[in-house]
Design a protein around this motif. Structure first.
Motif, mmCIF file in Angstrom:
data_model
loop_
_atom_site.group_PDB
_atom_site.id
_atom_site.type_symbol
_atom_site.label_atom_id
_atom_site.label_comp_id
_atom_site.label_asym_id
_atom_site.label_seq_id
_atom_site.Cartn_x
_atom_site.Cartn_y
_atom_site.Cartn_z
ATOM 1 N N ASN A 15 0.806 -1.225 0.000
ATOM 2 C CA ASN A 15 0.000 0.000 0.000
ATOM 3 C C ASN A 15 0.835 1.269 0.000
ATOM 4 O O ASN A 15 0.374 2.322 -0.439
ATOM 5 N N ALA A 16 2.062 1.183 0.497
ATOM 6 C CA ALA A 16 2.938 2.350 0.531
ATOM 7 C C ALA A 16 3.768 2.484 -0.745
ATOM 8 O O ALA A 16 4.525 3.436 -0.893
ATOM 9 N N GLY A 17 3.661 1.510 -1.647
ATOM 10 C CA GLY A 17 4.407 1.573 -2.900
ATOM 11 C C GLY A 17 5.737 0.835 -2.891
ATOM 12 O O GLY A 17 6.499 0.915 -3.843
ATOM 13 N N TRP A 18 6.028 0.116 -1.824
ATOM 14 C CA TRP A 18 7.286 -0.620 -1.715
ATOM 15 C C TRP A 18 7.173 -1.978 -2.392
ATOM 16 O O TRP A 18 6.207 -2.717 -2.194
ATOM 17 N N LEU A 19 8.185 -2.327 -3.179
ATOM 18 C CA LEU A 19 8.284 -3.640 -3.812
ATOM 19 C C LEU A 19 9.057 -4.589 -2.890
ATOM 20 O O LEU A 19 9.799 -4.125 -2.012
ATOM 21 N N PRO A 20 8.933 -5.901 -3.094
ATOM 22 C CA PRO A 20 9.731 -6.841 -2.283
ATOM 23 C C PRO A 20 11.229 -6.532 -2.317
ATOM 24 O O PRO A 20 11.907 -6.624 -1.294
ATOM 25 N N LEU A 21 11.748 -6.126 -3.474
ATOM 26 C CA LEU A 21 13.178 -5.799 -3.562
ATOM 27 C C LEU A 21 13.532 -4.601 -2.691
ATOM 28 O O LEU A 21 14.597 -4.566 -2.076
ATOM 29 N N HIS A 22 12.640 -3.625 -2.593
ATOM 30 C CA HIS A 22 12.876 -2.467 -1.716
ATOM 31 C C HIS A 22 13.022 -2.919 -0.261
ATOM 32 O O HIS A 22 13.940 -2.506 0.440
#
Length: 103
Positions: free
Chosen positions: A24-31
């Motif tokens: 929901n915050a725009g973070w991807l798993p890689l982030h």
């Protein structure tokens, strides 16, 4: 404990969009993996060349996908999320993220 390379690969093969789906915050798993490369009190890093390579195999563009400009992270890419943290194989992890040869 964080997922192993085998677990990441199995999850991504079972549902390929998983590596591309932000929270929901725009973070991807890689982030998340880069931000939590080495948790406080742990001696072995969570981010390894193999785990980063596995996530990139399912979503190569993730290494150049910036975070949303929120919460003081402002357009930061995964490699910048390592910050000042020193951990085993950091140089190799940075190479994996900087690799232009997106499989």
């Amino acid at each position: 404990s964080w997922p192993s390379v085998t677990m990441i690969r199995a999850l991504a093969e079972a549902w390929p969009p998983a590596a591309q789906t932000p929270d929901n915050a725009g973070w991807l798993p890689l982030h998340y993996l880069c931000k939590n490369a080495l948790a406080r009190g742990e001696s072995e890093p969570r981010a390894t060349p193999a785990t980063l390579r596995t996530l990139r195999a399912f979503f190569p563009q993730a290494a150049r996908t910036s975070l949303p400009d929120e919460k003081n992270y402002g357009q930061r890419t995964p490699s910048t999320l390592f910050g000042r943290t020193s951990f085993k194989n950091r140089d190799l992890c940075e190479q994996v993220l900087d690799d232009e040869d997106d499989q």
